[in-house]
Design a protein around this motif. Structure first.
Motif, PDB file in Angstrom:
ATOM      1  N   UNK A   3    -118.380  31.677 -23.373  1.00  0.00           N
ATOM      2  CA  UNK A   3    -119.490  31.306 -23.721  1.00  0.00           C
ATOM      3  C   UNK A   3    -120.006  30.023 -25.042  1.00  0.00           C
ATOM      4  N   UNK A   4    -118.792  29.953 -25.270  1.00  0.00           N
ATOM      5  CA  UNK A   4    -118.570  29.063 -26.050  1.00  0.00           C
ATOM      6  C   UNK A   4    -118.839  27.111 -25.144  1.00  0.00           C
ATOM      7  N   UNK A   5    -117.756  26.892 -23.970  1.00  0.00           N
ATOM      8  CA  UNK A   5    -118.053  25.758 -23.154  1.00  0.00           C
ATOM      9  C   UNK A   5    -119.776  26.103 -23.090  1.00  0.00           C
ATOM     10  N   UNK A   6    -120.072  26.838 -22.911  1.00  0.00           N
ATOM     11  CA  UNK A   6    -121.516  26.855 -21.799  1.00  0.00           C
ATOM     12  C   UNK A   6    -122.422  26.243 -22.868  1.00  0.00           C
ATOM     13  N   UNK A   7    -122.586  27.102 -23.779  1.00  0.00           N
ATOM     14  CA  UNK A   7    -123.075  26.585 -25.161  1.00  0.00           C
ATOM     15  C   UNK A   7    -122.821  24.451 -25.242  1.00  0.00           C
ATOM     16  N   UNK A  35    -125.121  33.121 -23.615  1.00  0.00           N
ATOM     17  CA  UNK A  35    -124.343  32.394 -24.258  1.00  0.00           C
ATOM     18  C   UNK A  35    -123.407  32.786 -25.371  1.00  0.00           C
ATOM     19  N   UNK A  36    -123.915  34.220 -25.847  1.00  0.00           N
ATOM     20  CA  UNK A  36    -123.546  34.592 -27.037  1.00  0.00           C
ATOM     21  C   UNK A  36    -122.403  35.312 -26.405  1.00  0.00           C
ATOM     22  N   UNK A  37    -122.160  35.518 -25.563  1.00  0.00           N
ATOM     23  CA  UNK A  37    -121.184  36.261 -25.075  1.00  0.00           C
ATOM     24  C   UNK A  37    -121.191  38.445 -24.937  1.00  0.00           C
ATOM     25  N   UNK A  38    -122.366  38.281 -24.765  1.00  0.00           N
ATOM     26  CA  UNK A  38    -122.014  39.633 -24.427  1.00  0.00           C
ATOM     27  C   UNK A  38    -122.436  40.036 -22.980  1.00  0.00           C
TER      28      UNK A  38
END
Length: 140
Positions: A3-7, A35-38
């Motif tokens: 998620x962090x890498x995507x954002x 992006x939130x990891x949901x």
């Protein structure tokens, strides 16, 4: 990580959530969940995301900024191997991951190249000879 890498990659490339979602064939809400990891994308969507950003799928999913001198995900084919310390006689230890990726083995001859503006590069003797041979063939 993912998620962090995507954002980070989306922001670095200045792509909106809506635009990226459209490029990989999902809704903006689905991308937001990535992006939130949901939720996580399936393999095909993950490959599409890696292609959009020009990074390897492995780096997109597992790259840790904290383990790479605080630097972001590198482009596909580019690597950050970490820091090495030079010994008293100028020797360095090439990190194991670099040795594996570039098939460097004990006894291999390495050529050290330098550009005062760009730095030092190390290339296997065989790789340089192949490059020279290819260039000669193009000239003929």
């Amino acid at each position: 990580m993912f998620a962090d890498n995507l954002v980070e990659l989306r922001r670095y490339h200045k792509i909106s959530q809506e635009e990226l979602a459209e490029r990989i064939g999902v809704s903006r809400q689905t991308l937001s969940k990535y992006e939130t990891g949901e939720s996580l994308p399936d393999i095909e969507k993950c490959m599409a995301l890696a292609d959009v950003f020009g990074v390897s799928m492995d780096d997109l999913v597992t790259y840790k900024r904290s383990e790479n001198m605080g630097l972001g995900v590198p482009p596909k084919g580019k690597h950050i191997f970490g820091m090495v310390k030079m010994g008293d006689k100028g020797q360095i230890v090439i990190p194991a991951k670099a040795r594996k990726i570039f098939d460097l083995n004990p006894g291999d001859n390495l050529i050290v190249l330098g550009d005062e503006g760009q730095g030092i590069a190390i290339i296997k003797e065989k790789g340089l000879l192949n490059l020279i041979h290819s260039a000669k063939q193009k000239d003929e």
